[in-house]
Design an enzyme around this catalytic site. Structure first.
Site, PDB file in Angstrom:
ATOM      1  N   CYS A  10      48.610  21.374  10.629  1.00 35.22           N
ATOM      2  CA  CYS A  10      49.265  19.904  10.476  1.00 35.22           C
ATOM      3  C   CYS A  10      50.151  20.206   9.569  1.00 35.22           C
ATOM      4  O   CYS A  10      49.964  21.403   8.738  1.00 35.22           O
ATOM      5  CB  CYS A  10      47.904  19.075  10.294  1.00 35.22           C
ATOM      6  SG  CYS A  10      46.785  18.754  11.597  1.00 35.22           S
ATOM      7  N   CYS A  20      45.317  31.832   4.143  1.00 34.98           N
ATOM      8  CA  CYS A  20      45.631  32.342   5.727  1.00 34.98           C
ATOM      9  C   CYS A  20      46.888  33.044   5.807  1.00 34.98           C
ATOM     10  O   CYS A  20      47.783  32.742   5.848  1.00 34.98           O
ATOM     11  CB  CYS A  20      45.610  30.878   6.542  1.00 34.98           C
ATOM     12  SG  CYS A  20      45.778  31.386   8.339  1.00 34.98           S
ATOM     13  N   SER A  50      59.151  32.721  16.578  1.00 31.79           N
ATOM     14  CA  SER A  50      58.641  33.388  15.291  1.00 31.79           C
ATOM     15  C   SER A  50      58.608  35.058  15.555  1.00 31.79           C
ATOM     16  O   SER A  50      58.290  35.753  14.603  1.00 31.79           O
ATOM     17  CB  SER A  50      57.341  32.823  15.045  1.00 31.79           C
ATOM     18  OG  SER A  50      56.427  32.631  16.289  1.00 31.79           O
ATOM     19  N   ASP A  54      56.545  40.178  19.958  1.00 26.02           N
ATOM     20  CA  ASP A  54      56.019  38.695  19.948  1.00 26.02           C
ATOM     21  C   ASP A  54      55.207  38.594  18.544  1.00 26.02           C
ATOM     22  O   ASP A  54      54.866  39.596  17.864  1.00 26.02           O
ATOM     23  CB  ASP A  54      55.265  38.386  21.038  1.00 26.02           C
ATOM     24  CG  ASP A  54      55.314  37.040  21.698  1.00 26.02           C
ATOM     25  OD1 ASP A  54      55.785  36.263  20.823  1.00 26.02           O
ATOM     26  OD2 ASP A  54      54.878  36.418  22.435  1.00 26.02           O
ATOM     27  N   ASP A  55      54.938  37.297  18.208  1.00 22.45           N
ATOM     28  CA  ASP A  55      54.219  37.212  16.902  1.00 22.45           C
ATOM     29  C   ASP A  55      52.906  37.380  17.252  1.00 22.45           C
ATOM     30  O   ASP A  55      52.109  37.523  16.261  1.00 22.45           O
ATOM     31  CB  ASP A  55      54.537  35.765  16.624  1.00 22.45           C
ATOM     32  CG  ASP A  55      54.196  34.668  17.484  1.00 22.45           C
ATOM     33  OD1 ASP A  55      53.068  34.494  17.768  1.00 22.45           O
ATOM     34  OD2 ASP A  55      55.139  34.117  17.977  1.00 22.45           O
ATOM     35  N   CYS A  82      38.317  31.187  14.193  1.00 28.21           N
ATOM     36  CA  CYS A  82      38.785  30.797  12.952  1.00 28.21           C
ATOM     37  C   CYS A  82      38.079  29.308  12.703  1.00 28.21           C
ATOM     38  O   CYS A  82      38.094  28.479  13.668  1.00 28.21           O
ATOM     39  CB  CYS A  82      40.385  30.561  12.915  1.00 28.21           C
ATOM     40  SG  CYS A  82      40.768  29.738  11.358  1.00 28.21           S
ATOM     41  N   CYS A 123      43.077  35.365   3.816  1.00 31.62           N
ATOM     42  CA  CYS A 123      42.061  35.428   5.007  1.00 31.62           C
ATOM     43  C   CYS A 123      42.517  36.278   6.376  1.00 31.62           C
ATOM     44  O   CYS A 123      43.601  35.396   6.568  1.00 31.62           O
ATOM     45  CB  CYS A 123      41.499  33.992   4.943  1.00 31.62           C
ATOM     46  SG  CYS A 123      40.090  33.883   6.278  1.00 31.62           S
ATOM     47  N   CYS A 173      39.958  35.846  11.525  1.00 30.71           N
ATOM     48  CA  CYS A 173      40.282  35.605  12.938  1.00 30.71           C
ATOM     49  C   CYS A 173      40.613  37.172  13.667  1.00 30.71           C
ATOM     50  O   CYS A 173      40.239  37.496  14.850  1.00 30.71           O
ATOM     51  CB  CYS A 173      41.334  34.675  13.240  1.00 30.71           C
ATOM     52  SG  CYS A 173      42.936  35.118  12.574  1.00 30.71           S
TER      53      CYS A 173
END
Length: 458
Positions: free
Chosen positions: A8, A246, A293, A355-356, A392, A443, A446
Site C-alpha cells: 500500500c 524490507c 521493474s 525479470d525482477d 512474508c 529483512c 521471504c
C-alpha cells in the site's frame, strides 16, 4: 496472481493555504504502483473530517467535482493492495473513525502479525468491526487508549507496544497530523516540505511529483506530530530493535526514482543485475528486461557482462491489473495482450531475459514461449531476486509455499517447466551488496526464512 502483490502507499499533507485534497491526489498518483485495488482521501476542514474512497485507481475514483468538495488544511490519502483483509470497498482507506473523543482518519502500510489477538481482545470489550483489515485494529486500540491519554499522539504512543509487525502509519485528528513507523522500520515513510506545507509519503517520488523538498526519513519507532505547522517528535519506541527495511522495496516495490533510506531503488536494481551477471554468466547476443521493474536489472546485467542491452518487449500501458479476461483462451493469452516481443531485437539471437522475480513460474513460461515464437534461438532466464521459499509476515503478498515454484522444484526442474535453456536466481548473499548507501539493514525472510521478529506462533 502470478506476480508478488505491491504494498500500500500513504500520503499526507498539512498546508495552511488549503486545497490539500488536490495535492494528495497528485501524491497518490505518484504512488499508484504500490496499490491499484482501491484509494481514498480524507480531509480536515474546520475540525470536521470528510472523505471519499472507492475501488479502482486514483484517476478513475477522483474527479474535479469530488476534489473540490474535499477542501481542507490537512489531508491523508491511501492506495491499497490487500494483504490483510479482502478486496472490498469497506476495506478501502483512509479509515475514518468517530468516537467519544471526536474523530480520526488512519492510513496504514504494512501488516500486523498479531491481528487475531487484537481482534479477539477488542471483540471481548464490545468492539463491532466494519472491515476485515488490521488497520481497524489499530484505530480501535488508539481510540481505547485515548479515553485515558491526554492527546491522540499519546494514545498512539501507548498503542504501539500492542502492535507486532510492520506499519507505516498516518493518523489525522481535527487538529493534528501524526506519522509513525514501527520500531523495526519495515516499510518506508519520509517527510518533506514545500513552503509552509509539511508532507509525509511512502516514497520520495511522491514528494517530487508535487515539487516538495525531501527533509528526512522517519526513524523506526518514531512518532512525528504536526500541529499548526509546528513539528514535534516522540522517541519513546526508538532504538529498540535493528532497523530492517524490507529488501523487496529495493528489488521491486519502490518506484525506480525513489530514494529509500539514502539508497536509490534504480541503483539497487542495477547492482542486482550486475551481481546476477557475475553469479550466472552466459554466452548470449542480447540482454532484455521484462517491463517494468526488470529493466533496471537487465541494464546492470548488460553492463557487467558486456552483452548488448536491447528493448525486447513493448508494453501495452493501457491495460491494468483488473483487465477483464472473459474466456479461458484470453486468460491463457493475457501475456500477449500486455506484452509484445520486438522481433528485431530477439530473432535469431541468444537472449538473456531478466525479470525482477519468479513466483509461480507461469508468467515466465509464457514469456519464454513468446520469445521463441518470435525467433529467439536460446532463452536464458535470470531473476534479480532470490527464489521465494518462505512466507512474508510483514505486508508482502507472497503466495503459500505450495504455490511457489522454487519450494517444490529443483533448478533443473524449474528450467524445464519454464522452457528456458538456463536459469539463475540472485543469491541471498548478494543482497547485502545492492544497498551500499542505505542507512539501515534489511529483512530477507521471504528468501532466507530468517525474520527479525519471532513468527513461530503466528
Amino acid at each position: 496472481m502470478n506476480r508478488i502483490g505491491e504494498e500500500c502507499g500513504v500520503f499526507a499533507i498539512y498546508d495552511p493555504k488549503g486545497d490539500c485534497a488536490r495535492t494528495a491526489y497528485y501524491g497518490l498518483y505518484a504512488l499508484q504502483h504500490r496499490g491499484q485495488e482501491s484509494c481514498g482521501i480524507a480531509v480536515n476542514n474546520n475540525r470536521d473530517i470528510t472523505y471519499y474512497k472507492d475501488m479502482g485507481i486514483v484517476s478513475d475514483v477522483f474527479n474535479e467535482e469530488i476534489l473540490t468538495k474535499l477542501n481542507g488544511t490537512m489531508a491523508v490519502g491511501h492506495v491499497r493492495y490487500s494483504t490483510t483483509g479482502e478486496s472490498l470497498r469497506e476495506n478501502a482507506q483512509p479509515l475514518v473513525l468517530r468516537y467519544i473523543k471526536g474523530n480520526i482518519a488512519l492510513a496504514h502500510n504494512g501488516n500486523l502479525l498479531n491481528k487475531p489477538e487484537l481482534e479477539d481482545e477488542l471483540s471481548k470489550s464490545g468492539a463491532i468491526f466494519q472491515t476485515t483489515t488490521d488497520t481497524e485494529m489499530i484505530a480501535y486500540t488508539i481510540a481505547k487508549h485515548r479515553m485515558d491519554a491526554g492527546s491522540v499522539e499519546h494514545a498512539l504512543e501507548l498503542t504501539m507496544p500492542h502492535l507486532k509487525g510492520a506499519y507505516s502509519l498516518i493518523v489525522m485528528s481535527p487538529q493534528k497530523l501524526i506519522a509513525a513507523r514501527d520500531p523495526w522500520g519495515f516499510r518506508p515513510l519520509c517527510m518533506g516540505k514545500k513552503d509552509d506545507a509539511i508532507i509525509f509519503a511512502s516514497e520520495t517520488c511522491a514528494l517530487d511529483s508535487i515539487g516538495a523538498e525531501f527533509v528526512r526519513d522517519l526513524l523506526p519507532g518514531e512518532i512525528v506530530v504536526v500541529k499548526d505547522g509546528e513539528i514535534t517528535s516522540i522517541k519513546t519506541h526508538m532504538n529498540k530493535f535493528p532497523h530492517t527495511m524490507c529488501i523487496f522495496e529495493y528489488l521491486y516495490f519502490a518506484r525506480p526514482d525513489s530514494i529509500i533510506e539514502g539508497q536509490s531503488a534504480h541503483d539497487s536494481r542495477m547492482l542486482a543485475g550486475k551481481y546476477l551477471a557475475r553469479e550466472y554468466p552466459v554466452d548470449a547476443d542480447v540482454v532484455i528486461g521484462v517491463p517494468d521493474s526488470g529493466l533496471c536489472a537487465a541494464m546492470g546485467y548488460a553492463q557487467e557482462s558486456k552483452i548488448p542491452y536491447g528493448i525486447g518487449f513493448v508494453k501495452n500501458k493501457y491495460i491494468g491489473r483488473t483487465f477483464i479476461q472473459p474466456t479461458q483462451a484470453m486468460r491463457e493469452n493475457a501475456v500477449k495482450i500486455k506484452l509484445n516481443v520486438l522481433r528485431s531485437t530477439v530473432e535469431g539471437k541468444r537472449v538473456v531475459m531478466v525479470d525482477d522475480s519468479i513466483v509461480r513460474g507461469t508468467t515466465s513460461k509464457r514469456i519464454v514461449s513468446l520469445l521463441r515464437q518470435f525467433g529467439a534461438t536460446e532463452v536464458h532466464v535470470r531473476s534479480s531476486a532470490p527464489p521465494f521459499l518462505f512466507p512474508c509476515y510483514f505486508g508482502t503478498d507472497v503466495p503459500s509455499q505450495d504455490q511457489l515454484i522454487a519450494c517444490n522444484h529443483t533448478m533443473d526442474e524449474i528450467k524445464d517447466i519454464i522452457g528456458c535453456d538456463s536459469i539463475g536466481f540472485l543469491s541471498v548473499e548478494a543482497l547485502k551488496n545492492i544497498i551500499p548507501n542505505a542507512s539501515c539493514g534489511y529483512c530477507d525472510g521471504c528468501f532466507s526464512g530468517k525474520y527479525p521478529v519471532e513468527v513461530e506462533n503466528e
